[in-house]
Design a protein around this motif. Structure first.
Motif, PDB file in Angstrom:
ATOM      1  N   GLY A  19       0.858  -1.228  -0.100  1.00  0.00           N
ATOM      2  CA  GLY A  19       0.157  -0.071  -0.031  1.00  0.00           C
ATOM      3  C   GLY A  19       0.933   1.036   0.131  1.00  0.00           C
ATOM      4  N   THR A  22       2.272   1.932  -3.293  1.00  0.00           N
ATOM      5  CA  THR A  22       1.323   2.135  -4.184  1.00  0.00           C
ATOM      6  C   THR A  22       1.154   3.641  -4.265  1.00  0.00           C
ATOM      7  OG1 THR A  22       0.319   0.086  -4.287  1.00  0.00           O
ATOM      8  CG2 THR A  22      -1.122   2.054  -4.915  1.00  0.00           C
ATOM      9  N   GLY A  55      -4.828   2.538  -2.462  1.00  0.00           N
ATOM     10  CA  GLY A  55      -3.502   2.373  -1.760  1.00  0.00           C
ATOM     11  C   GLY A  55      -3.679   2.941  -0.184  1.00  0.00           C
TER      12      GLY A  55
END
Length: 128
Positions: A19, A22, A55
């Protein structure tokens, strides 16, 4: 600590890192763009925006899985489903003649497989 708990903690850490990466890559593409030296190529804006916003949910799911929270397993399922929907959107975009980058197709395939695996493992491993 049991093997399942250890595996879930590791999975949570990996999902959280996923995450954060991202957010960094999506944020650079969205907010810095080519004028700041970020080569974006043929951007499919809805896919890029989805991935960036997802994300934040990836980080939340990762932390929740690390803590063994059932809601995080459900969030992982929702993330897998939404990623499949966006991957389908990308496919329709491509088949309609829209511009795209092969790396986007590869990344969406990876994201789909990753979150399907996370969802599967989290749903099986987190019991409340």
């Amino acid at each position: 600590m049991t093997s399942t708990k250890s595996s879930l903690k590791l999975l949570g850490i990996i999902a959280t890192i996923f995450g954060l990466l991202t957010l960094i890559s999506g944020g650079q593409a969205l907010f810095l763009g080519p004028e700041r030296g970020v080569d974006m190529g043929q951007v499919v804006t809805p896919v890029l925006a989805f991935n960036f916003l997802a994300g934040f949910a990836y980080v939340a799911a990762g932390i929740g899985i690390w803590k063994g929270q059932r809601w995080a397993a459900r969030l992982a399922v929702a993330l897998a489903a939404m990623t499949i929907i966006m991957f389908t959107y990308l496919g329709v975009h491509i088949l309609s003649g829209g511009a795209f980058e092969l790396r986007t197709v590869i990344a969406m395939g990876f994201r789909t497989a990753f979150w399907a695996m996370v969802a599967f493992v989290a749903m099986r491993g987190i019991r409340t």
